[in-house]
Scaffold this active site. Structure first.
Site, PDB file in Angstrom:
ATOM      1  CG  HIS A  90      -5.293  -3.118   0.396  1.00 22.83           C
ATOM      2  ND1 HIS A  90      -4.868  -2.457  -0.728  1.00 22.83           N
ATOM      3  CD2 HIS A  90      -4.640  -2.541   1.436  1.00 22.83           C
ATOM      4  CE1 HIS A  90      -4.003  -1.512  -0.401  1.00 22.83           C
ATOM      5  NE2 HIS A  90      -3.844  -1.551   0.908  1.00 22.83           N
ATOM      6  CG  ASP A 143      -6.217  -2.991  -3.750  1.00 21.99           C
ATOM      7  OD1 ASP A 143      -6.866  -2.268  -2.957  1.00 21.99           O
ATOM      8  OD2 ASP A 143      -5.096  -3.443  -3.476  1.00 21.99           O
ATOM      9  CB  SER A 151      -0.957  -0.052   1.197  1.00 22.10           C
ATOM     10  OG  SER A 151      -2.002   0.849   1.053  1.00 22.10           O
TER      11      SER A 151
END
Length: 500
Positions: free
Chosen positions: A466, A437, A216
């Site tokens: 994710h 995602d 991320s």
């Protein structure tokens, strides 16, 4: 990305002070003998990592890398050492995302999720609390879970008036952060400075190079490190990419794109279980249920659970398929207007109390880094226009992610331009990206692939949620990324992993 009230790790915005626009040097210490005294980790890290035992130590870095003689702070790092010296090839630094996520226990989390033995043999796994987080000179804006600012994604704006109201909240939060910054650290929380910290840690570990695995926001940090220190970067895996070395307004708005692309997975799941949950017999009906329920809660919240919180909570529950049943139960409860059950949901999804906590620390770091990295628009009309546009093109969440944030009123201006991606370096970057995602849509991986050019390859995974490598369950993604980390085999071309 980080989670607030059950929300996921998201990203935000900037503005403010002065300061030299000359970038501090990218140079850090060269390789030398290890300098870290390893010992027992703090009790909270020990508990979170159990049953895996980690070692912890500290590395001293300057608050201001442009002034190496300035005040210093200690960064805490953790280590899970390779148990096979014959196969050990170096260190693998880890970052869980955020900005604002604690990563000290991340080595243990990856072990628990099945990190392959080849990686455990080949590397010392290095977790850390980056500057400003947890055990590394934590910062605070004095935010509380019962205050007006509860998540790194702004509330859904139903109309122009809601944007105006949120602007007042955002300005108060920016002022509050400035008032609480008694140590002067807040302005120095940037992706570039954190990348410089990584190189200090590399040097303190006695390594000429370091490998890196980031998720991320951790992809932004990893991309910055690989660009600022290309010859000191070894094997770089960036999973769930935000698309650059920083989060800007366009990046924030891409969350809404991600929700549009990932929501159909949940809708299909719920439709197949209509007899149990009653949310719709088709994916289209499930989507209509969501939109109608959110609009109803906008007008008549149930025990404090309004439409904005429903949208944010739904977004968060799309992070992992295992959360789908809980999300379906939540919708049922709110559709029934069950106030008692709704209050129980709120108590489960928010921290109690009114004092600064890890909630405050996480959100404070998120704001500082995103607001310091790049200048964001100051004009409220810019956000009103964006909200109106995204309410139409991304109806599930767009009027939230386009809304105004404290970065429009931030007290510090960026001290240097954001780190530019450097495509002139070793061919050593593997980009891993789920096709659906919610927080970092596939577009982010494509953007980094274009910027890194031939330094990188993009591994697209036919899955939702994710996080793909280790955190997902796709064998192709696991095998391809592991092969790269262990053997150095980057795919010859961009690859798509079929659904597992």
């Amino acid at each position: 990305m980080k989670r607030q009230r059950g929300i996921g790790s998201a990203l935000v915005v900037v503005l403010g002070l002065g300061g030299s626009l000359l970038a501090p040097p990218a140079v850090a210490d060269g390789p030398r003998a290890p300098q870290i005294d390893w010992g027992t980790c703090p009790d909270d890290v020990v508990a979170e990592a159990a049953p895996t035992e980690l070692q912890c130590g500290t590395v001293s870095v300057p608050v201001d890398h442009a002034d190496p003689g300035s005040a210093r702070i200690d960064l805490m790092i953790s280590r899970l050492a390779s148990t096979n010296p014959d196969k050990r090839r170096g260190t693998l630094m880890l970052n869980p995302g955020g900005p604002g996520g604690s990563g000290l226990a991340l080595p243990a989390l990856l072990v628990a999720r099945g990190l392959p033995a080849g990686v455990l043999d080949g590397y010392d796994l290095i977790g850390m609390d980056t500057r400003g987080i947890g055990h590394s000179a934590p910062v605070s804006c004095g935010l509380t879970p019962d205050g007006p600012y509860i998540a790194n994604i702004p509330p859904y704006a139903v109309d122009d008036a809601a944007v105006t109201a949120q602007a007042k909240v955002a300005e108060r939060v920016a002022d509050q952060c400035a008032d609480h910054d008694t140590g002067g650290l807040l302005r120095h929380l940037t992706t570039a400075n954190t990348a410089r910290d990584l190189d200090r840690i590399r040097a303190a570990l006695g390594e000429e190079k370091t490998s890196y695995l980031g998720y991320s926001y951790g992809t932004a940090l990893g991309a910055a490190y690989a660009s600022m220190f290309p010859e000191r970067s070894d094997r770089i895996v960036l999973d769930s990419n935000i698309g650059d070395t920083h989060l800007d307004r366009d990046g924030m708005r891409r969350y809404a794109l991600g929700m549009e692309q990932s929501f159909p997975d949940f809708a299909k799941w719920a439709a197949a279980r209509h007899d149990s949950y009653g949310l719709g017999r088709t994916p289209a009906q499930v989507r209509a249920t969501y939109l109608a329920l959110a609009e109803r809660l906008d007008k008549a919240p149930v025990a404090g659970f309004d439409g904005s919180l429903l949208r944010l909570s739904t977004f968060a529950h799309l992070y992992k398929k295992m959360q789908y049943p809980k999300l379906a139960q939540q919708w049922q409860t709110l559709a029934d207007g069950d106030g008692t059950a709704a209050r129980r949901l709120l108590s489960q999804n928010s921290a109690a109390g009114g004092v600064p906590s890890s909630f405050d620390n996480s959100l404070s770091v998120f704001l500082a880094v995103t607001c310091n990295d790049i200048k964001w628009p100051e004009n409220v009309d810019t956000y009103r226009s964006g909200v109106a546009e995204d309410r139409r093109r991304y109806p599930l969440l767009g009027a939230a992610t386009a809304n105004i944030t404290p970065c429009a009123f931030w007290p510090h201006a960026p001290a240097e331009p954001p780190v530019a991606i450097d495509d002139d370096g070793p061919r050593n970057v593997l980009l891993v990206q789920n096709l659906r995602d919610p927080a970092t849509p596939h577009l982010g991986g494509k953007m980094l692939r274009q910027k890194f050019a031939d330094r990188s390859r993009l591994l697209s995974v036919d899955d939702g949620g994710h996080g793909a490598y280790v955190l997902g369950d796709n064998p192709c993604a696991l095998n391809t990324a592991t092969r790269f980390l262990v053997e150095g085999q980057l795919p010859d071309k961009d690859t798509v992993c079929p659904a597992g």
